[in-house]
Design an enzyme around this catalytic site. Structure first.
Site, PDB file in Angstrom:
ATOM      1  N   HIS A  82      -2.972   5.947   6.266  1.00 13.47           N
ATOM      2  CA  HIS A  82      -1.929   5.154   5.766  1.00 13.47           C
ATOM      3  C   HIS A  82      -0.755   6.221   5.220  1.00 13.47           C
ATOM      4  CE1 HIS A  82       0.305   2.037   3.723  1.00 13.47           C
ATOM      5  NE2 HIS A  82       0.273   2.946   2.474  1.00 13.47           N
ATOM      6  N   ASP A 161      -1.513  -9.040  -3.259  1.00 13.65           N
ATOM      7  CA  ASP A 161      -0.216  -7.820  -3.088  1.00 13.65           C
ATOM      8  C   ASP A 161       0.827  -8.459  -2.399  1.00 13.65           C
ATOM      9  OD1 ASP A 161       0.322  -5.333  -2.894  1.00 13.65           O
ATOM     10  OD2 ASP A 161       0.623  -5.588  -0.748  1.00 13.65           O
ATOM     11  N   ARG A 168       7.799  -7.453  -7.182  1.00 15.94           N
ATOM     12  CA  ARG A 168       8.300  -5.949  -7.494  1.00 15.94           C
ATOM     13  C   ARG A 168       9.538  -5.515  -6.862  1.00 15.94           C
ATOM     14  NH1 ARG A 168       3.552  -2.746  -5.437  1.00 15.94           N
ATOM     15  NH2 ARG A 168       4.821  -1.065  -5.993  1.00 15.94           N
ATOM     16  N   SER A 183      -1.484  -1.604  -4.809  1.00 16.42           N
ATOM     17  CA  SER A 183      -0.982  -2.235  -3.643  1.00 16.42           C
ATOM     18  C   SER A 183      -1.605  -1.649  -2.333  1.00 16.42           C
ATOM     19  CB  SER A 183       0.639  -2.208  -3.761  1.00 16.42           C
ATOM     20  OG  SER A 183       0.990  -2.490  -2.283  1.00 16.42           O
ATOM     21  N   LYS A 187      -5.074  -3.096   0.191  1.00 10.09           N
ATOM     22  CA  LYS A 187      -4.996  -3.493   1.453  1.00 10.09           C
ATOM     23  C   LYS A 187      -6.013  -2.628   2.378  1.00 10.09           C
ATOM     24  CE  LYS A 187      -0.805  -3.032   1.097  1.00 10.09           C
ATOM     25  NZ  LYS A 187       0.734  -3.272   1.090  1.00 10.09           N
TER      26      LYS A 187
HETATM   27  N1  URA Z   1       3.307   0.997   0.263  1.00  5.11           N
HETATM   28  C1  URA Z   1       2.467  -0.140   0.007  1.00  5.11           C
HETATM   29  O1  URA Z   1       1.678  -0.920   0.604  1.00  5.11           O
HETATM   30  N2  URA Z   1       2.844  -0.640  -1.421  1.00  5.11           N
HETATM   31  C2  URA Z   1       3.490   0.028  -2.339  1.00  5.11           C
HETATM   32  O2  URA Z   1       3.699  -0.455  -3.514  1.00  5.11           O
HETATM   33  C3  URA Z   1       4.254   1.159  -1.892  1.00  5.11           C
HETATM   34  C4  URA Z   1       3.915   1.526  -0.465  1.00  5.11           C
END
Ligand code: URA
Length: 434
Positions: A82, A161, A168, A183, A187
């Site tokens: 990621h 999220d 946000r 966040s 995931k």
């Molecule tokens: N990537 C994400 O998935 N969430 C965030 O808050 C920032 C970057």
């Protein structure tokens, strides 16, 4: 739970309990808690922060707010990667097939670009025929057959999220480390991989502008992954100027293919090889990270990474001829060159401003609903440290004629040209767990 009490507690610097956090996530997912209270709570967190324990609890509650993928019937150590988001970041297109070529199963759910940062799903959709919408059954059988599959994140992963991120985004509370960490990890943990590699970007083109904040984020992300029983590591990398020369979806796919052929720009080749090597190590196909990096290099040199990329593209419905002819992706309506109005040396090329200019060519989205032009974007001819003569091309912009005229003006502001040779930039700033 009284939401008003919880907002007040956080506003006054109090520490939230597991029950309060669980009730909050249940309440926002069911729609019981109104957006105005959630927004106020997010602002309280932004100013008063959450400690490590609260952040872990929030992540866990968010992870369980939707479906949790079960990949246990796929043999091997499924390894995910990621990136916290950058400009010109096409590393997944390169590192994932390399890791798969080394025998590491890659079952990856990716996102779309938003604002000036790009997203893997948009890039893959620039390949004619490529399907990013897969059922879970298809996704798993592709990983079993080919060792790799990439699909868009399903709606039911980490449902909370989606609600929190949208709020946000419109309340200026994106940049809090606990909110970013929960966040990302909610995931990633719900996506079901056994190992997770985090590429934490640092610089003006990233969420984390300073080394300290990137280190803080990387540290908590790794701790969360490890405490959830996943092999987890992080690489902190420089995002002060765009990665590689291509910014924009089809342009980035073409550059990723160049890297897999061993003829890509040095910076994107270096970071992609390192990420792929780290995935090979985390996926237990190398005994040490160093052995992993060497294996990744060898996979590029032997052409095995490119061969795996072709297989991956064709298995998901894309045209594998793309590796020999990138023009099948289509061409932009128009192009213009941005030329230098002075002699000198590029001191700096702002990643953020380049990303914004690329977004305004049509390559990026202002909101989640915006349409994008997959063939729009920017090819950089000069980056930091390059000498340039008056009248020489700095970059070429692609897209709709009117949009690229405006974007070219923005891109001019991304370049800072002076007379000194700037000191070389380190691309890989730090590694955790490697
Ligand atoms: N990537 C994400 O998935 N969430 C965030 O808050 C920032 C970057």
């Amino acid at each position: 739970m009284d939401m008003n009490d919880m907002i007040r507690k956080k506003r006054d610097g109090g520490k939230l309990t597991k029950k309060e956090i669980d009730d909050f996530i249940t309440g926002i997912t069911s729609g019981e808690i109104p957006d105005y209270q959630t927004s106020a709570f997010l602002m309280a967190v932004f100013f008063m922060h959450m400690d490590e324990e609260e952040t872990f609890l929030l992540t866990d509650a968010m992870m369980h707010s939707g479906a949790v993928a079960d990949l246990s019937d796929i043999p091997g150590i499924k390894t995910d990667k990621h990136s916290t988001g950058g400009v010109g970041d096409k590393t997944t297109l390169i590192a994932a097939p390399i890791a798969a070529a080394a025998g590491v199963p890659v079952a990856k759910m990716s996102g779309r670009g938003l604002g000036y940062t790009g997203g893997t799903i948009d890039k893959l959709e620039a390949i004619p025929g490529f399907r990013t919408k897969l059922t879970m059954t298809e996704f798993k059988s592709l990983v079993k057959e080919n060792g790799i599959a990439v699909m868009g994140q399903t709606e039911d992963i980490a449902k909370a999220d989606k609600i929190l991120y949208a709020l946000r985004d419109v309340t200026s509370t994106i940049e809090d480390p606990s909110l970013i960490a929960s966040s990302i990890m909610s995931k990633k943990l719900a996506s079901g991989s056994d190992a997770i590699l985090l590429d934490v970007k640092c610089g003006d083109g990233a969420f984390m502008h300073t080394r300290g904040s990137a280190e803080q984020l990387a540290d908590i992300l790794v701790k969360m992954g490890v405490s959830a029983g996943r092999r987890t590591a992080a690489i902190i990398s420089n995002m002060s100027q765009p990665l590689g020369n291509a910014v924009g979806n089809s342009l980035e796919v073409a550059e990723a293919i160049d890297v897999l052929k061993g003829k890509g720009p040095a910076d994107i080749t270096e970071i992609s090889t390192m990420l792929a090597g780290a995935m090979i190590y985390l996926g237990c196909k190398a005994k040490t990270p160093e052995e992993g990096y060497a294996a990744a290099e060898e996979i590029i040199n032997s052409g095995a990474g490119l061969a795996k990329f072709r297989k991956f593209v064709s298995a998901q419905g894309g045209d594998p001829a793309i590796t020999e002819d990138v023009t099948i992706m289509g061409t932009a309506a128009a192009s213009i060159e941005l030329v230098s109005d002075t002699d000198g040396i590029v001191q700096d090329l702002s990643a953020e401003k380049t990303g914004e200019a690329s977004q305004h060519t049509g390559a990026g989205r202002a909101t989640k609903e915006s349409d994008i032009d997959l063939d729009a974007g920017i090819l950089l001819r000069k980056k930091a440290g390059d000498a340039v003569k008056k009248g020489e091309t700095l970059a070429v912009l692609y897209g709709d004629e009117e949009k690229i005229q405006c974007a070219a003006k923005e891109l001019r502001d991304a370049y800072f040209i002076g007379q000194k040779q700037p000191s070389p930039r380190k691309l890989i700033l730090e590694k955790l767990g490697l």
